[in-house]
Motif scaffolding. Structure first.
Motif, mmCIF file in Angstrom:
data_model
loop_
_atom_site.group_PDB
_atom_site.id
_atom_site.type_symbol
_atom_site.label_atom_id
_atom_site.label_comp_id
_atom_site.label_asym_id
_atom_site.label_seq_id
_atom_site.Cartn_x
_atom_site.Cartn_y
_atom_site.Cartn_z
ATOM 1 N N SER A 77 -45.792 70.559 53.205
ATOM 2 C CA SER A 77 -45.308 69.602 52.207
ATOM 3 C C SER A 77 -46.492 68.996 51.458
ATOM 4 C CB SER A 77 -44.517 68.483 52.884
ATOM 5 O OG SER A 77 -44.175 67.505 51.931
ATOM 6 N N ILE A 78 -46.381 68.966 50.157
ATOM 7 C CA ILE A 78 -47.430 68.393 49.324
ATOM 8 C C ILE A 78 -47.593 66.899 49.601
ATOM 9 C CG2 ILE A 78 -48.131 67.977 46.918
ATOM 10 C CD1 ILE A 78 -48.296 70.924 48.095
ATOM 11 N N LEU A 79 -46.538 66.247 50.081
ATOM 12 C CA LEU A 79 -46.651 64.822 50.400
ATOM 13 C C LEU A 79 -47.681 64.561 51.500
ATOM 14 C CD1 LEU A 79 -43.019 63.429 50.231
ATOM 15 C CD2 LEU A 79 -44.909 63.027 48.666
ATOM 16 N N GLY A 80 -48.022 65.576 52.269
ATOM 17 C CA GLY A 80 -49.034 65.430 53.306
ATOM 18 C C GLY A 80 -50.463 65.540 52.783
ATOM 19 N N CYS A 81 -50.618 65.830 51.511
ATOM 20 C CA CYS A 81 -51.949 65.994 50.924
ATOM 21 C C CYS A 81 -52.648 64.653 50.711
ATOM 22 C CB CYS A 81 -51.845 66.675 49.558
ATOM 23 S SG CYS A 81 -51.497 68.418 49.611
ATOM 24 N N ASN A 82 -53.961 64.720 50.691
ATOM 25 C CA ASN A 82 -54.776 63.587 50.258
ATOM 26 C C ASN A 82 -54.882 63.718 48.739
ATOM 27 O OD1 ASN A 82 -56.826 61.858 49.461
ATOM 28 N ND2 ASN A 82 -58.085 62.261 51.256
ATOM 29 N N PHE A 83 -54.188 62.860 48.008
ATOM 30 C CA PHE A 83 -54.137 62.982 46.553
ATOM 31 C C PHE A 83 -55.452 62.626 45.876
ATOM 32 C CE2 PHE A 83 -49.749 63.493 47.492
ATOM 33 C CZ PHE A 83 -49.244 64.234 46.445
ATOM 34 N N LEU A 84 -56.379 62.073 46.627
ATOM 35 C CA LEU A 84 -57.718 61.817 46.077
ATOM 36 C C LEU A 84 -58.595 63.062 46.140
ATOM 37 C CD1 LEU A 84 -58.422 58.292 47.602
ATOM 38 C CD2 LEU A 84 -57.664 58.845 45.283
ATOM 39 N N LYS A 85 -58.128 64.079 46.871
ATOM 40 C CA LYS A 85 -58.894 65.314 47.043
ATOM 41 C C LYS A 85 -57.993 66.539 46.845
ATOM 42 C CE LYS A 85 -62.099 63.202 50.262
ATOM 43 N NZ LYS A 85 -62.806 63.352 51.531
ATOM 44 N N LEU A 86 -57.254 66.559 45.750
ATOM 45 C CA LEU A 86 -56.295 67.642 45.539
ATOM 46 C C LEU A 86 -56.945 69.019 45.472
ATOM 47 C CD1 LEU A 86 -53.533 66.316 43.128
ATOM 48 C CD2 LEU A 86 -53.402 66.781 45.567
ATOM 49 N N GLU A 87 -58.111 69.112 44.888
ATOM 50 C CA GLU A 87 -58.763 70.426 44.806
ATOM 51 C C GLU A 87 -59.093 70.943 46.206
ATOM 52 O OE1 GLU A 87 -62.373 72.738 42.497
ATOM 53 O OE2 GLU A 87 -61.933 70.662 41.978
ATOM 54 N N ASP A 88 -59.606 70.074 47.068
ATOM 55 C CA ASP A 88 -59.878 70.469 48.453
ATOM 56 C C ASP A 88 -58.593 70.849 49.181
ATOM 57 O OD1 ASP A 88 -62.587 69.949 48.093
ATOM 58 O OD2 ASP A 88 -62.473 67.950 49.005
ATOM 59 N N GLU A 89 -57.534 70.090 48.941
ATOM 60 C CA GLU A 89 -56.265 70.350 49.614
ATOM 61 C C GLU A 89 -55.694 71.709 49.203
ATOM 62 O OE1 GLU A 89 -54.622 67.380 51.869
ATOM 63 O OE2 GLU A 89 -56.701 68.055 51.945
ATOM 64 N N ILE A 90 -55.722 72.028 47.918
ATOM 65 C CA ILE A 90 -55.174 73.319 47.490
ATOM 66 C C ILE A 90 -56.028 74.465 48.015
ATOM 67 C CG2 ILE A 90 -56.286 73.477 45.212
ATOM 68 C CD1 ILE A 90 -52.689 74.506 46.042
ATOM 69 N N ASN A 91 -57.332 74.263 48.122
ATOM 70 C CA ASN A 91 -58.186 75.302 48.698
ATOM 71 C C ASN A 91 -57.839 75.545 50.158
ATOM 72 O OD1 ASN A 91 -59.582 75.863 46.327
ATOM 73 N ND2 ASN A 91 -61.126 74.305 46.729
ATOM 74 N N LYS A 92 -57.566 74.479 50.911
ATOM 75 C CA LYS A 92 -57.144 74.633 52.311
ATOM 76 C C LYS A 92 -55.854 75.440 52.401
ATOM 77 C CE LYS A 92 -58.942 70.208 53.904
ATOM 78 N NZ LYS A 92 -58.536 68.887 54.427
ATOM 79 N N ILE A 93 -54.904 75.107 51.537
ATOM 80 C CA ILE A 93 -53.620 75.817 51.541
ATOM 81 C C ILE A 93 -53.819 77.282 51.171
ATOM 82 C CG2 ILE A 93 -51.387 76.010 50.373
ATOM 83 C CD1 ILE A 93 -51.529 72.874 50.123
ATOM 84 N N ASN A 94 -54.591 77.535 50.124
ATOM 85 C CA ASN A 94 -54.813 78.914 49.686
ATOM 86 C C ASN A 94 -55.538 79.758 50.729
ATOM 87 O OD1 ASN A 94 -53.493 78.624 47.231
ATOM 88 N ND2 ASN A 94 -55.348 78.033 46.143
ATOM 89 N N ASN A 95 -56.326 79.120 51.583
ATOM 90 C CA ASN A 95 -57.047 79.837 52.636
ATOM 91 C C ASN A 95 -56.291 79.845 53.959
ATOM 92 O OD1 ASN A 95 -59.356 80.606 51.105
ATOM 93 N ND2 ASN A 95 -60.054 78.488 51.189
ATOM 94 N N SER A 96 -55.055 79.359 53.949
ATOM 95 C CA SER A 96 -54.244 79.303 55.164
ATOM 96 C C SER A 96 -53.210 80.437 55.160
ATOM 97 C CB SER A 96 -53.523 77.957 55.258
ATOM 98 O OG SER A 96 -52.429 77.922 54.353
ATOM 99 N N LYS A 97 -52.387 80.442 56.187
ATOM 100 C CA LYS A 97 -51.308 81.427 56.274
ATOM 101 C C LYS A 97 -49.998 80.909 55.682
ATOM 102 C CE LYS A 97 -53.205 83.808 60.226
ATOM 103 N NZ LYS A 97 -52.988 84.299 61.579
ATOM 104 N N ALA A 98 -50.052 79.763 55.027
ATOM 105 C CA ALA A 98 -48.845 79.207 54.412
ATOM 106 C C ALA A 98 -48.326 80.165 53.343
ATOM 107 C CB ALA A 98 -49.138 77.846 53.790
#
Length: 90
Positions: A7-28
């Motif tokens: 869920s995007i609500l679990g993201c740190n909205f101050l670090k969205l670029e880092d968060e999307i990189n984590k997701i893209n490098n995950s098995k999600a």
């Protein structure tokens, strides 16, 4: 079959670029967006601009969960923004 859909609500909205990189490098496989207007449900989340950031930054399936008072209006905005699936509460 299991689908991993953070869920995007679990993201740190101050670090969205880092968060999307984590997701893209995950098995999600999916990204899950809870859209709330503060009226239909008491919480308030985000709209199409945040969704569009994730859409252009990831190739994951975009699952949008809409809990708003005017679902037709909001739904159309997310369809135009590229949602792959929309679920409405009524």
């Amino acid at each position: 079959m299991r689908i991993i859909a953070p869920s995007i609500l679990g993201c740190n909205f101050l670090k969205l670029e880092d968060e999307i990189n984590k997701i893209n490098n995950s098995k999600a496989q999916w990204l899950h967006f809870d859209v709330m207007d503060g009226h239909f449900v008491p919480n308030l989340s985000f709209g199409p601009p945040i969704f569009k950031f994730f859409k252009k930054s990831s190739d994951r399936f975009m699952d949008v969960h809409i809990m708003v008072s005017n679902p037709q209006f909001i739904g159309d905005l997310f369809i135009k923004s590229g949602a792959d699936q929309i679920v409405f509460h009524y």
